[in-house]
Enzyme design. Structure first.
Site, short mmCIF file in Angstrom:
data_model
loop_
_atom_site.label_atom_id
_atom_site.label_comp_id
_atom_site.label_asym_id
_atom_site.label_seq_id
_atom_site.Cartn_x
_atom_site.Cartn_y
_atom_site.Cartn_z
N CYS A 2 0.82 -1.21 0.00
CA CYS A 2 0.00 0.00 0.00
C CYS A 2 0.85 1.26 0.00
O CYS A 2 1.95 1.28 0.57
CB CYS A 2 -0.86 0.04 1.25
N ARG A 27 4.82 0.37 -6.13
CA ARG A 27 4.86 -0.47 -4.94
C ARG A 27 3.92 -1.66 -5.04
O ARG A 27 4.04 -2.61 -4.28
CB ARG A 27 4.49 0.36 -3.70
N TRP A 77 -3.06 -2.59 -1.46
CA TRP A 77 -2.69 -3.95 -1.85
C TRP A 77 -3.43 -4.85 -0.87
O TRP A 77 -3.12 -4.88 0.31
CB TRP A 77 -1.17 -4.10 -1.73
N ASN A 103 -1.44 1.51 6.05
CA ASN A 103 -0.56 0.51 5.46
C ASN A 103 -0.14 -0.41 6.60
O ASN A 103 0.31 0.08 7.64
CB ASN A 103 0.67 1.23 4.86
N GLY A 104 -0.32 -1.73 6.43
CA GLY A 104 0.03 -2.67 7.50
C GLY A 104 -1.12 -3.59 7.81
O GLY A 104 -2.07 -3.70 7.02
N GLU A 483 18.64 -16.42 -9.05
CA GLU A 483 18.15 -15.07 -9.34
C GLU A 483 17.56 -15.02 -10.76
O GLU A 483 16.52 -14.40 -10.98
CB GLU A 483 19.28 -14.04 -9.17
N LYS A 487 13.71 -13.88 -11.56
CA LYS A 487 13.38 -12.77 -12.48
C LYS A 487 12.38 -13.24 -13.51
O LYS A 487 11.39 -12.57 -13.78
CB LYS A 487 14.64 -12.29 -13.23
N GLU A 490 8.81 -13.99 -11.93
CA GLU A 490 7.99 -12.89 -11.42
C GLU A 490 7.43 -12.00 -12.52
O GLU A 490 6.33 -11.50 -12.38
CB GLU A 490 8.73 -12.07 -10.35
N HIS A 506 19.32 -36.66 -9.08
CA HIS A 506 18.67 -37.22 -7.88
C HIS A 506 17.16 -37.04 -7.93
O HIS A 506 16.49 -37.10 -6.90
CB HIS A 506 19.26 -36.60 -6.62
N LYS A 606 6.48 -3.90 -4.34
CA LYS A 606 7.89 -3.55 -4.31
C LYS A 606 8.46 -3.67 -2.90
O LYS A 606 9.56 -4.16 -2.69
CB LYS A 606 8.06 -2.12 -4.83
C1 F6R Z 1 12.52 -9.67 -6.75
C2 F6R Z 1 12.41 -8.72 -5.67
C3 F6R Z 1 12.09 -9.26 -4.31
C4 F6R Z 1 12.91 -8.49 -3.25
C5 F6R Z 1 12.46 -8.93 -1.84
C6 F6R Z 1 13.27 -8.25 -0.77
O1 F6R Z 1 12.82 -9.02 -7.95
O2 F6R Z 1 12.55 -7.55 -5.85
O3 F6R Z 1 12.33 -10.62 -4.23
O4 F6R Z 1 14.26 -8.75 -3.46
O5 F6R Z 1 11.11 -8.64 -1.66
O6 F6R Z 1 13.12 -6.86 -0.83
P1 F6R Z 1 14.16 -5.89 -0.14
O7 F6R Z 1 15.47 -6.09 -0.81
O8 F6R Z 1 13.59 -4.53 -0.35
O9 F6R Z 1 14.20 -6.28 1.31
#
Ligand code: F6R
Length: 611
Positions: A2, A27, A77, A103-104, A483, A487, A490, A506, A606
């Site tokens: 949010c 976000r 959100w 937010n929360g 990673e 990517k 997501e 395995h 985000k």
């Molecule tokens: C993936 C991504 C998330 C963040 C995770 C941690 O592209 O962005 O997996 O890496 O939510 O977020 P931070 O680094 O802000 O603690």
């Protein structure tokens, strides 16, 4: 998650709120709303809509339809209650005189809601936030501050709140507990927001609210109080990045812009930290005796930041010969970790606000460990609660899928490893200087990789309609694959898995059949032959292999793989820093071909400020 924005001033508030919310869109959200105090009839005017912010903006003709100079806005959100107009924020009390954005999560909302229902208070939404609005109203006897503080004594959980009351139209109330909220200082006006991007067009002067603080914003100033309602003097920071850093600047997507910004971001991260051929770390409060005495390191983070930790484990253990354990923050906080005063906990977070990471940090502190954090957002909660902070200086990252933050986190961790190794005497002089030299060449090498993005785009067009993709690799390449796989998942919604190549036989190799796409990572020279045998293994079961390797191994890889992407040679520990660019580009182009909403992937946020 949010987004909150609030304004009190002399200008029309609604366009300011809509603009602020647009800047918080990254976000992640599923509905939006605003509440404005109308001076014409002394009421709160609330408008909310499910879906994109544009729906709300159109409904309000860009803000022209609501008049007033005090207001709050929100992008939601969904947590409690599905995305819908009625569940959107602001939530309004039954009298219509009090509006709240939140937010929360309010953990005891069910109990409070049934109490209020017993008292005859009707509820219209399924949200936990409505409980706050109704409870403040329940306590309200003409003094809004008094009612808010009584409410705060009863609610449990995490919250950042913006509250307005039609009977106190010259005030905006902000409250923070475990959910980020900043205050912005303007000329004849003041702001509150979830993060700086929402208000940077209007002011660069901000302060960060601490847990338990409450602020009263008026047109002429901001008064802040701690949880005992004692006045608090806030330190005001000046934001030092430009607004275009948070705008697309001609690129179609923030993610692509941020991928392309990585060489510059790395320059900003690395250059100031290498002085006279030595690693130099700013304001570094860990003394050399402590560094020599470290007997164990935990790296704690979530998502991509956790993947940085995976690369870090290999690199730090090689440099320091100290055990490094990498832990998901959501697991660490409940696993009863064994920490001693000689354990260093390294916390990694782009936003500095991830709730699980924050909780893990607090648990580590409670158990007596020192906390060093690697953070991008200056002044964020994780930065403020750490013993030592190393900033990544990547600039604002807007795309939900992280790219430049990941790369700069990795660079900082590598610099930290070299610094520690120098102090502990575990790296030979020549090797140390060779790595430092390579680090300084990294931005230019990354530019080389990014310049060959057309070849990645071509491969994406060849493979974009696969349903399931495997990433395989060993050691550093395995960490890199994790990673790459995240990517891809997501933003393109393709199922994918990262596997340690040696583990395939395995079990998972049973999934490889004619045409399965395997992205084989073979950049790490010491294990290249092993990587090749795994490529042969999957090829002979019908897989289509897209390989990633380094210049010295390109020819050998090309004999077996169907397609090869090549990174320049560099020292081992920096290979993932180059390899990742190809994997980010691959995910990006695949998502583009599939018509996905790249900067705002479904269900993702985000900054994840709920558990
Ligand atoms: C993936 C991504 C998330 C963040 C995770 C941690 O592209 O962005 O997996 O890496 O939510 O977020 P931070 O680094 O802000 O603690």
């Amino acid at each position: 998650m949010c987004g909150i924005v609030g304004f009190i001033g002399r200008e029309q508030v609604c366009p300011i709120l809509l603009d602020g919310l647009a800047r918080l869109e990254y976000r992640g959200y599923d509905s939006a709303g605003v509440a404005v105090y109308s001076e014409e009839d002394g009421t709160l005017q609330v408008r909310k809509a499910k879906g994109r912010l544009q729906v709300l903006a159109d409904m309000l003709e860009g803000g022209a339809l609501l008049h007033g100079t005090v207001g709050i806005g929100h992008t939601r959100w969904a947590t409690h209650g599905a995305p819908s107009d009625v569940n959107s924020h602001p939530q309004v009390s039954r009298s219509g005189r009090i509006a709240v954005v939140h937010n929360g999560i309010i953990e005891n909302y069910a109990e409070l809601k049934s109490f209020l229902i017993d008292m005859g208070v009707p509820f219209v939404s399924e949200t936990d936030t409505e409980v706050i609005a109704q409870l403040v109203d329940y306590f309200y006897e003409g003094d809004i501050l008094e009612a808010v503080t009584r409410c705060l004594h009863r609610i449990e959980g995490a919250y950042a709140l913006g509250i307005i009351c039609a009977d106190a139209p010259d005030e905006l109330i902000a409250v923070r507990k475990d959910s980020p909220l900043i205050l912005g200082y303007g000329e004849g006006c003041n702001f509150l927001a979830s993060d700086v991007t929402a208000i940077i067009r209007h002011t660069r002067k901000v302060s960060y609210m601490e847990d338990g603080e409450l602020a009263i914003l008026t047109r002429d100033g901001i008064r802040c109080y701690n949880h005992l309602m004692q006045p608090v003097e806030k330190e005001i920071f000046t934001v030092d990045w430009e607004i275009d850093a948070a705008e697309k600047g001609g690129y179609e997507h923030f993610m692509f812009k941020e991928i392309m910004e990585q060489p510059d971001a790395l320059r900003r991260t690395i250059s100031p930290r290498i002085r006279d051929n030595e690693v130099w770390l700013e304001d570094f409060a860990l003394d050399e005796d402590y560094i020599r005495g470290i007997d164990r390191i935990f790296i704690v983070a979530c998502g991509s930041s956790y993947h940085v930790g995976m690369v870090g484990k290999y690199n730090l253990e090689r440099l320091l010969r100290v055990p490094v354990e990498v832990s998901l923050a959501s697991e660490f906080r409940y696993m009863d970790p064994i920490l001693t005063p000689h354990t260093l906990v390294i916390v990694i977070s782009q936003s500095g606000e991830t709730l699980d990471t924050m909780a893990a940090l607090r648990e580590a502190r409670r158990l007596g460990a020192k906390i060093l954090s690697i953070v991008n957002v200056v002044g964020s909660s994780i930065a403020r609660e750490s013993d030592v902070v190393l900033y990544t200086w990547a600039g604002p990252e807007i795309a939900v899928a992280t790219t430049k933050a990941y790369s700069t986190q990795m660079a900082v961790l590598n610099l930290l490893g070299l610094y520690f190794a120098r102090v502990r005497g575990t790296v030979e002089e020549a090797r140390y200087h060779a790595i430092l030299e390579e680090m300084q060449k990294l931005p230019a090498r990354l530019e080389e990789v990014l310049a060959s993005r057309d070849s990645v785009q071509y491969l994406a067009s060849r493979y974009f309609n696969h349903d399931s993709i495997f990433f395989i690799g060993r050691n550093l390449d395995y960490a890199l694959g994790m990673e790459g796989s995240l990517k891809l998942k997501e933003i393109s919604y393709i199922h994918s898995e990262a596997y340690a190549s040696g583990e395939l036989k395995h079990g998972t190799i049973s999934l490889i059949e004619e045409g399965t796409l395997v992205i084989a990572l073979g950049t790490y020279g010491k294990l290249f032959d092993k990587a090749m045998s795994n490529v042969v293994e999957v090829k002979s079961r019908g897989a289509d292999v897209l390989a990633l390797t380094s210049k010295s191994h390109e020819a050998a890889m090309a004999k077996t793989a169907d397609a090869v992407l090549t990174i320049p040679d560099t020292c081992d520990m920096l290979l993932p820093s180059l390899g990742i660019a190809y994997l980010q580009l691959f995910a990006y182009y695949v998502a583009l071909m599939r018509g996905c909403d790249i900067d705002k992937p479904r269900n993702l946020a985000k900054s994840v400020t709920v558990e």
